[in-house]
Design an enzyme around this catalytic site. Structure first.
Site, PDB file in Angstrom:
ATOM      1  N   GLY A   1      -1.060 -19.502  -1.012  1.00 58.72           N
ATOM      2  CA  GLY A   1      -0.733 -20.287   0.203  1.00 58.72           C
ATOM      3  C   GLY A   1      -1.694 -19.830   1.250  1.00 58.72           C
TER       4      GLY A   1
ATOM      5  CB  ALA B   1      -2.986  15.119  -1.954  1.00 59.77           C
TER       6      ALA B   1
ATOM      7  CD  GLU C   1      -6.107  14.411   1.023  1.00 61.25           C
ATOM      8  OE1 GLU C   1      -5.352  13.477   0.194  1.00 61.25           O
ATOM      9  OE2 GLU C   1      -6.561  13.722   2.148  1.00 61.25           O
TER      10      GLU C   1
ATOM     11  CB  VAL D   1     -14.805  12.226  -4.047  1.00 64.62           C
ATOM     12  CG1 VAL D   1     -15.377  11.488  -5.099  1.00 64.62           C
ATOM     13  CG2 VAL D   1     -13.389  12.831  -4.748  1.00 64.62           C
TER      14      VAL D   1
ATOM     15  CB  VAL E   1      -8.385   6.803  -1.099  1.00 68.88           C
ATOM     16  CG1 VAL E   1      -9.045   8.027  -1.765  1.00 68.88           C
ATOM     17  CG2 VAL E   1      -9.024   5.536  -1.446  1.00 68.88           C
ATOM     18  N   GLY E   2      -5.176   5.009  -0.483  1.00 70.94           N
ATOM     19  CA  GLY E   2      -4.803   4.307   0.761  1.00 70.94           C
ATOM     20  C   GLY E   2      -4.698   2.517   0.234  1.00 70.94           C
TER      21      GLY E   2
ATOM     22  CB  ALA F   1       9.615  -1.521  -0.483  1.00 76.49           C
TER      23      ALA F   1
ATOM     24  CG  HIS G   1      32.711  22.916  -1.932  1.00 73.96           C
ATOM     25  ND1 HIS G   1      31.222  23.446  -1.913  1.00 73.96           N
ATOM     26  CD2 HIS G   1      33.308  23.822  -2.894  1.00 73.96           C
ATOM     27  CE1 HIS G   1      31.490  24.654  -2.424  1.00 73.96           C
ATOM     28  NE2 HIS G   1      32.572  24.718  -3.294  1.00 73.96           N
TER      29      HIS G   1
HETATM   30  C1  LIG Z   1       2.391   2.935  -7.031  1.00 73.88           C
HETATM   31  C2  LIG Z   1       3.146   2.615  -5.737  1.00 73.88           C
HETATM   32  C3  LIG Z   1       4.331   3.305  -5.325  1.00 73.88           C
HETATM   33  C4  LIG Z   1       4.897   2.782  -4.313  1.00 73.88           C
HETATM   34  N1  LIG Z   1       6.407   3.264  -4.097  1.00 73.88           N
HETATM   35  C5  LIG Z   1       7.069   3.124  -3.094  1.00 73.88           C
HETATM   36  C6  LIG Z   1       8.149   3.551  -2.956  1.00 73.88           C
HETATM   37  O1  LIG Z   1       8.843   4.137  -3.667  1.00 73.88           O
HETATM   38  N2  LIG Z   1       8.886   3.199  -1.891  1.00 73.88           N
HETATM   39  C7  LIG Z   1       8.491   2.302  -0.827  1.00 73.88           C
HETATM   40  O2  LIG Z   1       9.121   1.990   0.172  1.00 73.88           O
HETATM   41  N3  LIG Z   1       7.146   1.624  -0.916  1.00 73.88           N
HETATM   42  C8  LIG Z   1       6.322   2.116  -2.092  1.00 73.88           C
HETATM   43  N4  LIG Z   1       5.451   1.633  -2.415  1.00 73.88           N
HETATM   44  C9  LIG Z   1       4.768   0.576  -1.343  1.00 73.88           C
HETATM   45  C10 LIG Z   1       5.368  -0.755  -1.332  1.00 73.88           C
HETATM   46  O3  LIG Z   1       5.223  -1.198  -2.587  1.00 73.88           O
HETATM   47  C11 LIG Z   1       4.722  -1.696  -0.269  1.00 73.88           C
HETATM   48  O4  LIG Z   1       5.007  -1.186   0.975  1.00 73.88           O
HETATM   49  C12 LIG Z   1       5.707  -3.044  -0.478  1.00 73.88           C
HETATM   50  O5  LIG Z   1       5.656  -3.438  -1.710  1.00 73.88           O
HETATM   51  C13 LIG Z   1       4.755  -3.813   0.859  1.00 73.88           C
HETATM   52  O6  LIG Z   1       5.740  -5.190   0.536  1.00 73.88           O
HETATM   53  P1  LIG Z   1       4.867  -6.551   1.115  1.00 73.88           P
HETATM   54  O7  LIG Z   1       6.183  -7.642   0.654  1.00 73.88           O
HETATM   55  O8  LIG Z   1       4.776  -6.593   2.563  1.00 73.88           O
HETATM   56  O9  LIG Z   1       3.983  -6.649   0.167  1.00 73.88           O
HETATM   57  P2  LIG Z   1       3.769  -6.912  -1.379  1.00 73.88           P
HETATM   58  O10 LIG Z   1       4.888  -6.068  -2.065  1.00 73.88           O
HETATM   59  O11 LIG Z   1       2.123  -6.422  -1.796  1.00 73.88           O
HETATM   60  O12 LIG Z   1       3.728  -8.390  -1.766  1.00 73.88           O
HETATM   61  C14 LIG Z   1       2.884  -9.376  -1.222  1.00 73.88           C
HETATM   62  C15 LIG Z   1       2.827 -10.721  -2.314  1.00 73.88           C
HETATM   63  O13 LIG Z   1       2.128 -11.574  -1.729  1.00 73.88           O
HETATM   64  C16 LIG Z   1       1.513 -12.211  -2.404  1.00 73.88           C
HETATM   65  N5  LIG Z   1       0.184 -12.857  -2.017  1.00 73.88           N
HETATM   66  C17 LIG Z   1      -0.938 -12.265  -1.402  1.00 73.88           C
HETATM   67  N6  LIG Z   1      -1.567 -13.177  -0.748  1.00 73.88           N
HETATM   68  C18 LIG Z   1      -1.015 -14.353  -1.165  1.00 73.88           C
HETATM   69  C19 LIG Z   1      -1.575 -15.816  -0.620  1.00 73.88           C
HETATM   70  N7  LIG Z   1      -2.633 -16.167   0.093  1.00 73.88           N
HETATM   71  N8  LIG Z   1      -0.581 -16.687  -1.160  1.00 73.88           N
HETATM   72  C20 LIG Z   1       0.541 -16.541  -1.948  1.00 73.88           C
HETATM   73  N9  LIG Z   1       0.944 -15.093  -2.325  1.00 73.88           N
HETATM   74  C21 LIG Z   1       0.079 -14.075  -1.591  1.00 73.88           C
HETATM   75  C22 LIG Z   1       0.949 -11.101  -3.527  1.00 73.88           C
HETATM   76  O14 LIG Z   1       0.604 -11.430  -4.788  1.00 73.88           O
HETATM   77  C23 LIG Z   1       2.221 -10.314  -3.565  1.00 73.88           C
HETATM   78  O15 LIG Z   1       3.131 -10.654  -4.614  1.00 73.88           O
HETATM   79  C24 LIG Z   1       4.354   1.799  -3.390  1.00 73.88           C
HETATM   80  C25 LIG Z   1       3.011   1.148  -3.726  1.00 73.88           C
HETATM   81  C26 LIG Z   1       2.631   1.645  -4.850  1.00 73.88           C
HETATM   82  C27 LIG Z   1       1.449   0.996  -5.106  1.00 73.88           C
END
Ligand SMILES: Cc1cc2nc3c(=O)[nH]c(=O)nc-3n(C[C@H](O)[C@H](O)[C@H](O)COP(=O)(O)OP(=O)(O)OC[C@H]3O[C@@H](n4cnc5c(N)ncnc54)[C@H](O)[C@@H]3O)c2cc1C
Length: 475
Positions: free
Chosen positions: A122, A189, A211, A245, A277-278, A327, A451
């Site tokens: 999109g 970390a 870290e 690093v 690293v983010g 999320a 409890h």
């Molecule tokens: C290993 C890992 C573990 C995590 N664990 C947790 C956790 O335990 N709890 C937690 O709260 N958060 C966790 N997170 C963070 C969490 O995954 C994100 O904060 C969350 O997914 C963000 O949601 P979002 O809908 O903003 O984006 P996303 O989940 O990144 O979804 C965005 C979607 O948009 C799609 N997209 C991008 N550009 C376009 C475009 N131009 N057109 C159409 N589609 C597009 C992408 O393909 C993707 O499917 C974790 C992240 C990682 C990497």
């Protein structure tokens, strides 16, 4: 002729798919476009969270924790398991099936709510128009009254450790290892580095986490961070702080990870490196320059407190905007935006967003830390309760850690809840609810807790704020 919708959402992660469902629940005609493709080319909704983040990582954390407990802790319960075997292929297949079930469920929810789900890319054009390009097919113009940008984020790559998809991987690659690396290096970390490091350490890898910052878990309450660091050290997780690093070199003997700290230069050789690293906001090829959406220097879509962008009727939610990359934060923004579009009055309470790290022990918090309150000059009082004095934690053989509550010294209102210990991610829900209702510690003190449960530790910490804990010596 172009298709017309009330709302078009770009991105179907937890921010976008939730916004789309809520918009449809309001009776608005809604489409949600998502570009996600699995390595085999298949398309799914759910974004990073369901497909490469929250869910697969928690599936592996659970499996690896069970393996670790069977290996290290079952014997104390009088349970012998003979020789323990690790079948990583089955563990990975279980994880994949959970991901499949949940991401498939989004498609079913879209259908049930009347959301038009579209796979492909999109791009926002001026005047709330969206160019939708299917993965295989011609671009199509969609017209909308409102557009919601929810394109999420992608991992940051380090020039000193470029991903090769094999030896140096991002968080997604780290969830797909088909063998336990003997020596694993993790750069970063933070939450993701600690969780993924824990998974592979419990399964037998020798893990070194490097870290750059001097302080461990700088965003957590310092007392909680210290306790967590102590527990991880006891478990053998080698965390090197203040370590920047400098370079990586791939050799036949492994990846040489070179870093500098205040003692000088160091090298470690590992079999795999996870770079954690983010993450950075995903706005590549999303915005037509004439669409009128401002993007910050760091790449975030600029929004106000109600997630309005600088373009009329264009909203943005989730990782692509400011705030914690979580999320549940994105989902609540998605709900808020859909409600605002439908004409409701609503808001997200950004002061009460829980954070959880799913290590063992888990770490969770909500609200202000002691350090933040000191810095802001807020008069506060605090109480702690150690899980070592919790009957339930003892029975579970998981009595490391503590609950800490900070509250206003003048009003008694709870300002923060911080937990390092068993099921901290579940326990924090009580703190979140209490803070959402602006509860005082006295409210928690007078609330009856079952409890023996772990929630009694939250109760006792609230009592400890006023030096009234029953099962601890009040100092
Ligand atoms: C290993 C890992 C573990 C995590 N664990 C947790 C956790 O335990 N709890 C937690 O709260 N958060 C966790 N997170 C963070 C969490 O995954 C994100 O904060 C969350 O997914 C963000 O949601 P979002 O809908 O903003 O984006 P996303 O989940 O990144 O979804 C965005 C979607 O948009 C799609 N997209 C991008 N550009 C376009 C475009 N131009 N057109 C159409 N589609 C597009 C992408 O393909 C993707 O499917 C974790 C992240 C990682 C990497």
């Amino acid at each position: 002729m172009s298709r017309k919708f009330d709302v078009v959402v770009i991105g179907a992660g937890p921010a976008g798919y939730v916004a789309a469902i809520r918009a449809a629940q309001h009776g608005l005609s809604t489409a949600c476009i998502d570009a996600w493709q699995n390595p085999d080319g298949s398309t799914v909704f759910g974004g990073t969270c369901l497909n490469a983040g929250c869910i697969p990582s928690k599936a592996l954390l659970e499996s690896s924790e069970l393996y670790h407990r069977a290996q290290q802790e079952f014997s104390a319960h009088g349970i012998g398991v003979g020789e323990l075997a690790l079948d990583l292929a089955t563990m990975q297949a279980r994880k994949a099936s959970i991901v499949r079930d949940l991401s498939g469920g989004i498609g079913a929810l879209f259908k049930a709510n009347g959301v038009t789900g579209l796979f492909g890319h999109g791009r926002l054009l001026p005047d709330q128009k969206v160019q939708y390009t299917p993965h295989a097919g011609e671009p199509e113009l969609l017209e909308a009254e409102h557009v919601v940008l929810a394109t999420g984020s992608t991992p940051v790559e380090l020039s000193a450790a470029l991903f090769d998809g094999e030896r140096i991987v991002d968080s997604q690659g780290a969830l797909e290892f088909d063998a336990v690396p003997q020596r694993l290096g993790v750069i970063g970390a933070g939450v993701i580095g600690l969780e993924l490091g824990s998974v592979w350490q419990r399964l037998g890898a020798e893990v070194t986490i490097v870290e750059a910052m001097d302080q461990f878990l700088f965003m957590a309450d310092a007392q909680i961070a210290r306790e967590a660091q102590r527990q991880f050290k006891k478990q053998g997780l080698d965390i090197r702080l203040g370590a920047m690093v400098r370079a990586t070199e791939i050799t036949d003997a492994g990846v040489i990870l070179k870093y500098d700290d205040e003692q000088g230069g160091h090298e470690i050789t590992v079999d795999k490196v996870i770079v954690a690293v983010g993450r950075r906001p995903a706005t590549g090829n999303l915005l037509d320059p004439l669409a009128g959406v401002d993007v910050s220097e760091r790449g975030f879509v600029e929004v106000d407190s109600e997630c309005r962008t600088t373009a009329l009727n264009v909203w943005a939610v989730g990782d692509v905007v400011r705030g914690p990359m979580l999320a549940h934060k994105g989902s609540e923004e998605g709900v808020m935006v859909a409600d605002l579009i439908a004409g409701d009055v609503t808001e997200v309470n950004y002061d009460v967003i829980p954070s959880v790290i799913y290590t063992a022990p888990e770490i969770a918090w909500v609200g202000k830390t002691e350090e933040e309150l000191k810095k802001a000059g807020v008069a506060f009082k605090s109480g702690t309760f150690n899980f070592a004095a919790s009957g339930r934690a003892k029975a579970m053989d998981q009595d490391a850690g503590l609950v800490k509550i900070v509250a206003s010294a003048t009003t008694d209102r709870i300002l923060g809840v911080h937990i390092c210990g068993p099921m901290a991610g579940e326990l924090i829900g009580e703190g979140v609810l209490a803070m959402e209702f602006q509860a005082s510690t006295e409210d928690l003190q007078r609330t009856i807790h079952g409890h023996p449960t772990l929630t009694e530790a939250v109760h006792e910490a609230a009592l400890a704020v006023d030096r009234r804990a029953i099962h601890a010596i009040n100092r």
